[in-house]
Write an enzyme that holds these catalytic residues in place. Structure first.
Site, PDB file in Angstrom:
ATOM      1  N   GLU A  75      44.498  41.077  52.417  1.00 23.03           N
ATOM      2  CA  GLU A  75      43.746  40.147  51.576  1.00 23.03           C
ATOM      3  C   GLU A  75      43.004  39.102  52.412  1.00 23.03           C
ATOM      4  O   GLU A  75      41.922  38.657  52.047  1.00 23.03           O
ATOM      5  CB  GLU A  75      44.676  39.467  50.574  1.00 23.03           C
ATOM      6  CG  GLU A  75      45.302  40.401  49.544  1.00 23.03           C
ATOM      7  CD  GLU A  75      44.306  40.886  48.482  1.00 23.03           C
ATOM      8  OE1 GLU A  75      43.130  40.447  48.499  1.00 23.03           O
ATOM      9  OE2 GLU A  75      44.705  41.696  47.636  1.00 23.03           O
ATOM     10  N   LYS A 106      44.614  34.285  37.197  1.00 24.15           N
ATOM     11  CA  LYS A 106      44.741  35.605  36.579  1.00 24.15           C
ATOM     12  C   LYS A 106      46.209  36.025  36.618  1.00 24.15           C
ATOM     13  O   LYS A 106      46.812  36.072  37.692  1.00 24.15           O
ATOM     14  CB  LYS A 106      43.877  36.632  37.315  1.00 24.15           C
ATOM     15  CG  LYS A 106      42.396  36.472  37.076  1.00 24.15           C
ATOM     16  CD  LYS A 106      41.565  37.348  38.002  1.00 24.15           C
ATOM     17  CE  LYS A 106      41.752  38.818  37.767  1.00 24.15           C
ATOM     18  NZ  LYS A 106      40.810  39.635  38.587  1.00 24.15           N
ATOM     19  N   ASN A 118      37.205  41.551  44.263  1.00 28.71           N
ATOM     20  CA  ASN A 118      37.756  42.893  44.086  1.00 28.71           C
ATOM     21  C   ASN A 118      37.353  43.848  45.204  1.00 28.71           C
ATOM     22  O   ASN A 118      37.600  45.060  45.098  1.00 28.71           O
ATOM     23  CB  ASN A 118      37.326  43.463  42.731  1.00 28.71           C
ATOM     24  CG  ASN A 118      37.953  42.717  41.568  1.00 28.71           C
ATOM     25  OD1 ASN A 118      39.144  42.438  41.572  1.00 28.71           O
ATOM     26  ND2 ASN A 118      37.144  42.369  40.579  1.00 28.71           N
ATOM     27  N   LYS A 176      38.938  31.710  48.205  1.00 30.40           N
ATOM     28  CA  LYS A 176      39.199  32.133  46.824  1.00 30.40           C
ATOM     29  C   LYS A 176      38.967  30.992  45.846  1.00 30.40           C
ATOM     30  O   LYS A 176      38.361  31.197  44.787  1.00 30.40           O
ATOM     31  CB  LYS A 176      40.619  32.673  46.683  1.00 30.40           C
ATOM     32  CG  LYS A 176      40.903  33.169  45.267  1.00 30.40           C
ATOM     33  CD  LYS A 176      42.052  34.125  45.178  1.00 30.40           C
ATOM     34  CE  LYS A 176      42.156  34.715  43.778  1.00 30.40           C
ATOM     35  NZ  LYS A 176      43.237  35.711  43.648  1.00 30.40           N
ATOM     36  N   HIS A 217      39.488  46.817  46.041  1.00 34.09           N
ATOM     37  CA  HIS A 217      40.529  46.946  45.021  1.00 34.09           C
ATOM     38  C   HIS A 217      40.294  48.077  44.033  1.00 34.09           C
ATOM     39  O   HIS A 217      41.257  48.572  43.435  1.00 34.09           O
ATOM     40  CB  HIS A 217      40.689  45.620  44.276  1.00 34.09           C
ATOM     41  CG  HIS A 217      41.455  44.599  45.051  1.00 34.09           C
ATOM     42  ND1 HIS A 217      41.024  44.119  46.265  1.00 34.09           N
ATOM     43  CD2 HIS A 217      42.621  43.965  44.795  1.00 34.09           C
ATOM     44  CE1 HIS A 217      41.902  43.229  46.718  1.00 34.09           C
ATOM     45  NE2 HIS A 217      42.872  43.127  45.852  1.00 34.09           N
ATOM     46  N   ARG A 250      32.991  36.123  40.597  1.00 34.17           N
ATOM     47  CA  ARG A 250      34.384  36.352  40.946  1.00 34.17           C
ATOM     48  C   ARG A 250      34.702  37.822  41.210  1.00 34.17           C
ATOM     49  O   ARG A 250      35.682  38.144  41.883  1.00 34.17           O
ATOM     50  CB  ARG A 250      35.304  35.805  39.838  1.00 34.17           C
ATOM     51  CG  ARG A 250      36.781  35.926  40.179  1.00 34.17           C
ATOM     52  CD  ARG A 250      37.665  35.175  39.220  1.00 34.17           C
ATOM     53  NE  ARG A 250      39.075  35.380  39.549  1.00 34.17           N
ATOM     54  CZ  ARG A 250      40.067  34.636  39.080  1.00 34.17           C
ATOM     55  NH1 ARG A 250      39.814  33.649  38.252  1.00 34.17           N
ATOM     56  NH2 ARG A 250      41.312  34.887  39.431  1.00 34.17           N
ATOM     57  N   HIS A 293      50.834  46.902  47.950  1.00 29.65           N
ATOM     58  CA  HIS A 293      49.486  46.500  47.537  1.00 29.65           C
ATOM     59  C   HIS A 293      48.589  46.221  48.735  1.00 29.65           C
ATOM     60  O   HIS A 293      47.415  46.640  48.754  1.00 29.65           O
ATOM     61  CB  HIS A 293      49.551  45.262  46.640  1.00 29.65           C
ATOM     62  CG  HIS A 293      48.205  44.792  46.173  1.00 29.65           C
ATOM     63  ND1 HIS A 293      47.396  45.550  45.346  1.00 29.65           N
ATOM     64  CD2 HIS A 293      47.505  43.652  46.448  1.00 29.65           C
ATOM     65  CE1 HIS A 293      46.273  44.900  45.111  1.00 29.65           C
ATOM     66  NE2 HIS A 293      46.303  43.751  45.766  1.00 29.65           N
ATOM     67  N   ARG A 350      52.490  29.847  22.654  1.00 26.34           N
ATOM     68  CA  ARG A 350      51.041  29.655  22.833  1.00 26.34           C
ATOM     69  C   ARG A 350      50.702  28.870  24.100  1.00 26.34           C
ATOM     70  O   ARG A 350      49.592  28.345  24.228  1.00 26.34           O
ATOM     71  CB  ARG A 350      50.413  28.988  21.606  1.00 26.34           C
ATOM     72  CG  ARG A 350      50.501  29.835  20.349  1.00 26.34           C
ATOM     73  CD  ARG A 350      49.600  29.276  19.256  1.00 26.34           C
ATOM     74  NE  ARG A 350      49.612  30.148  18.095  1.00 26.34           N
ATOM     75  CZ  ARG A 350      50.460  30.013  17.058  1.00 26.34           C
ATOM     76  NH1 ARG A 350      51.356  29.034  17.058  1.00 26.34           N
ATOM     77  NH2 ARG A 350      50.397  30.833  16.041  1.00 26.34           N
ATOM     78  N   HIS A 370      43.652  50.075  43.585  1.00 29.71           N
ATOM     79  CA  HIS A 370      44.381  50.229  42.322  1.00 29.71           C
ATOM     80  C   HIS A 370      44.528  51.698  41.942  1.00 29.71           C
ATOM     81  O   HIS A 370      45.548  52.104  41.373  1.00 29.71           O
ATOM     82  CB  HIS A 370      43.674  49.460  41.210  1.00 29.71           C
ATOM     83  CG  HIS A 370      43.806  47.976  41.344  1.00 29.71           C
ATOM     84  ND1 HIS A 370      43.033  47.094  40.630  1.00 29.71           N
ATOM     85  CD2 HIS A 370      44.633  47.206  42.101  1.00 29.71           C
ATOM     86  CE1 HIS A 370      43.370  45.854  40.944  1.00 29.71           C
ATOM     87  NE2 HIS A 370      44.333  45.904  41.850  1.00 29.71           N
ATOM     88  N   GLU A 427      35.752  35.613  35.601  1.00 34.62           N
ATOM     89  CA  GLU A 427      35.272  36.871  36.188  1.00 34.62           C
ATOM     90  C   GLU A 427      34.122  37.493  35.396  1.00 34.62           C
ATOM     91  O   GLU A 427      34.129  38.665  35.056  1.00 34.62           O
ATOM     92  CB  GLU A 427      36.426  37.880  36.327  1.00 34.62           C
ATOM     93  CG  GLU A 427      36.149  38.959  37.340  1.00 34.62           C
ATOM     94  CD  GLU A 427      37.363  39.794  37.696  1.00 34.62           C
ATOM     95  OE1 GLU A 427      37.193  40.763  38.443  1.00 34.62           O
ATOM     96  OE2 GLU A 427      38.475  39.463  37.242  1.00 34.62           O
TER      97      GLU A 427
END
Length: 335
Positions: A166, A124, A226, A208, A229, A222, A245, A102, A233, A218
């Protein structure tokens, strides 16, 4: 210690920072074979688990392997995990750290430019499922991220370049000065000028961190991170994709800038600057028809009901979150 503002990000020599930030803790490092070879002197000081390399390793199967190894070694909730590597290593480490027993403390030593300016930041942590990017994941912040630009000297040119996609993305979102500075330099400069590289890395990290601090999970702001992206993706999910990427993000940035220009959403001069800057940093990826990517885009995790959050550049330093249907998106790109 080179800390950026009051954040968890430190820029400086990993060999000094890592022992200071983990003092008094049992540490288990997660890394891959290439990073272990390059930085054996650092990694061998700690217990370590080695995962496979490549996008295929960013999976629930790899997560399960790390869980099993932690159990075998008797790790408990006081154990700290440290991912030393690029974005795949940090994603796996963060996912495991957020879910093992956990949740246990974890931190990163980011060894690629893409990881330093993006993948290791923001909390993330995701893995791929069924060929789709980051379909399983968590929001959980690391205790620290160490960015040592000297470690980037071991990167192949292609992987070094990937990080600049990026950086360019971040400049488009909110930093016209950074964008202009990038226009005045060449990729080759940053291979040997660590001072210039560190300045760019710091500026990008701050962009960022500022955005994430206002919207960690998000729900709104936020999403601007993207930019490029949605297409990236979809490109990466294509069978036999040969792009890394960063290259896929550059394809996305060029495509979204061109679409924005055709739909009168951005001044043509700004759209041309975005495309020109991507090419200046050697992103000559060729043309990919967005219409061929619609099926993959339809599975984008950022969809809400029948609408997709498409981040569109409106000027250098300003973007807009547009909620569009897949039909609307296809029409926008078909112009």
């Amino acid at each position: 210690m080179g800390r950026i503002d009051n954040s968890y990000v430190y820029v400086g020599a990993a060999r000094h920072l890592l022992p200071e930030l983990t003092a008094g803790r049992r540490v288990i490092v997660v890394t891959d074979d290439t990073v272990r070879l390059h930085y054996f002197g650092l990694i061998s000081q700690y217990e370590h688990i080695t995962i496979c390399e490549g996008e295929g390793a960013k999976s629930l199967e790899t997560v399960g392997m790390v869980y099993s190894e932690l159990i075998r070694r008797g790790a408990d909730r006081t154990t700290m995990l440290v991912g030393i590597g690029g974005g795949i290593v940090t994603d796996i480490t963060g996912f495991v750290g957020a879910t093992f027993m956990r949740g246990v403390d974890f931190g990163f030593v980011a060894t690629t430019l893409l990881a330093q300016v993006d993948a290791s930041l923001g909390g993330k942590n995701g893995v791929n499922v069924g060929g789709y990017k980051n379909m399983a994941g968590t929001f959980c912040q690391p205790k620290f991220v160490i960015c040592d630009v000297a470690m980037l000297s071991t990167l192949p040119d292609r992987e070094f370049r990937a990080g600049f996609a990026e950086i360019i993305k971040s400049a488009i979102i909110s930093n016209p000065i950074l964008f202009k500075n990038l226009e005045s330099e060449r990729l080759e400069l940053f291979r040997y000028d660590y001072e210039a590289l560190e300045a760019v890395v710091r500026a990008t990290i701050k962009i960022k961190l500022d955005i994430v601090s206002k919207d960690e999970r998000e729900r709104g702001l936020r999403r601007v991170l993207n930019l490029g992206h949605t297409i990236a993706h979809a490109v990466e999910s294509r069978p036999g994709c040969q792009y890394n990427h960063g290259e896929a993000v550059a394809i996305g940035l060029i495509a979204i800038a061109d679409m924005a220009r055709k739909n009168n959403l951005i001044h043509p001069d700004d759209a041309n600057r975005i495309v020109s800057l991507c090419r200046r940093y050697n992103f000559e990826m060729g043309y990919i028809a967005v219409s061929n990517l619609i099926a993959s885009i339809a599975k984008d995790k950022k969809r809400e009901n029948d609408k997709l959050h498409l981040i569109v550049p409106r000027a250098i330093g300003r973007v807009e979150d547009m909620a569009v249907t897949l039909d609307e998106l296809e029409q926008m790109f078909m112009k």
